[in-house]
Design a protein around this motif. Sequence first.
Motif, PDB file in Angstrom:
ATOM      1  N   THR A  96       0.771  -1.157   0.052  1.00  0.00           N
ATOM      2  CA  THR A  96      -0.009  -0.114   0.006  1.00  0.00           C
ATOM      3  C   THR A  96       0.950   1.186  -0.071  1.00  0.00           C
ATOM      4  O   THR A  96       2.320   1.284  -0.047  1.00  0.00           O
ATOM      5  CB  THR A  96      -0.786   0.034   1.198  1.00  0.00           C
ATOM      6  N   GLY A  97       0.296   2.452   0.016  1.00  0.00           N
ATOM      7  CA  GLY A  97       1.215   3.766   0.184  1.00  0.00           C
ATOM      8  C   GLY A  97       1.959   4.066  -1.192  1.00  0.00           C
ATOM      9  O   GLY A  97       1.635   3.506  -2.195  1.00  0.00           O
ATOM     10  N   LYS A  98       2.991   4.476  -0.826  1.00  0.00           N
ATOM     11  CA  LYS A  98       3.981   5.015  -1.643  1.00  0.00           C
ATOM     12  C   LYS A  98       4.575   3.724  -2.467  1.00  0.00           C
ATOM     13  O   LYS A  98       4.913   3.735  -3.634  1.00  0.00           O
ATOM     14  CB  LYS A  98       5.094   5.859  -1.081  1.00  0.00           C
ATOM     15  N   ASP A  99       4.804   2.693  -1.975  1.00  0.00           N
ATOM     16  CA  ASP A  99       5.385   1.401  -2.477  1.00  0.00           C
ATOM     17  C   ASP A  99       4.363   1.130  -3.445  1.00  0.00           C
ATOM     18  O   ASP A  99       5.018   0.396  -4.785  1.00  0.00           O
ATOM     19  CB  ASP A  99       5.604   0.383  -1.384  1.00  0.00           C
ATOM     20  N   ALA A 100       3.159   1.100  -3.273  1.00  0.00           N
ATOM     21  CA  ALA A 100       2.260   0.465  -4.086  1.00  0.00           C
ATOM     22  C   ALA A 100       2.379   1.552  -5.495  1.00  0.00           C
ATOM     23  O   ALA A 100       2.100   1.183  -6.500  1.00  0.00           O
ATOM     24  CB  ALA A 100       0.690   0.589  -3.459  1.00  0.00           C
ATOM     25  N   LEU A 101       2.278   2.715  -5.286  1.00  0.00           N
ATOM     26  CA  LEU A 101       2.294   3.679  -6.348  1.00  0.00           C
ATOM     27  C   LEU A 101       3.368   3.626  -7.008  1.00  0.00           C
ATOM     28  O   LEU A 101       3.565   3.701  -8.391  1.00  0.00           O
ATOM     29  CB  LEU A 101       2.273   5.077  -5.750  1.00  0.00           C
ATOM     30  N   ASN A 102       4.659   3.424  -6.343  1.00  0.00           N
ATOM     31  CA  ASN A 102       5.777   2.843  -7.192  1.00  0.00           C
ATOM     32  C   ASN A 102       5.742   1.801  -7.968  1.00  0.00           C
ATOM     33  O   ASN A 102       6.134   1.685  -9.129  1.00  0.00           O
ATOM     34  CB  ASN A 102       7.040   2.916  -6.261  1.00  0.00           C
ATOM     35  N   ALA A 103       4.925   0.726  -7.339  1.00  0.00           N
ATOM     36  CA  ALA A 103       4.976  -0.608  -8.334  1.00  0.00           C
ATOM     37  C   ALA A 103       4.090  -0.315  -9.621  1.00  0.00           C
ATOM     38  O   ALA A 103       4.221  -0.754 -10.430  1.00  0.00           O
ATOM     39  CB  ALA A 103       4.424  -1.562  -7.172  1.00  0.00           C
ATOM     40  N   ILE A 104       2.959   0.436  -9.236  1.00  0.00           N
ATOM     41  CA  ILE A 104       2.061   0.709 -10.385  1.00  0.00           C
ATOM     42  C   ILE A 104       2.597   1.497 -11.301  1.00  0.00           C
ATOM     43  O   ILE A 104       2.589   1.184 -12.585  1.00  0.00           O
ATOM     44  CB  ILE A 104       0.798   1.324  -9.708  1.00  0.00           C
TER      45      ILE A 104
END
Length: 159
Positions: A43-51
């Motif tokens: 979730t969070g920034k890590d998820a945005l980076n993965a997306i």
Amino acid sequence: MLHNMRKRIIFILFSFFLLGCNQSPSPVFQEEIRGLKLVQLITGKDALNAINELHGKKINVASGMVAFYQGEGEKATVWVSESFSTDDAIQQTEIMIEKMRSSKRSPFSDYKEIGLDGVKIYSFKGMGQEHYIFRISKSVYWITANSGAIDELCKSIVG
């Protein structure tokens, strides 16, 4: 004394109500679906980076989540990006599908549109798995799984 107690109870209930109103709805990922267990949730920034990494560029979304499932010889991934508006989510979904269909280098094929409980689902195959892309309100979902598990994963999200 009783009057003060009522005020406190009303204040506490009102506080919970306000907290609930400020929460944005997010998908609830079941711990197990058809023998697949949730092994990681980003979730969070890590998820945005993965997306962003998945798309090869920065995507303009408000938030994201990535859920990884594994089971006996099977695995699945559920990508979720929440747009700033429903119109943005509609546009992002349509652009993504169009680019995938029109790209000569796309590893995807066998595109179909199916429906489930009023949700339009774009179904296709590629890279050894099945894929479903769909939108619910401001959230865009991409499920990648083996053919036996993808329908159950989709049903767990759609309803």
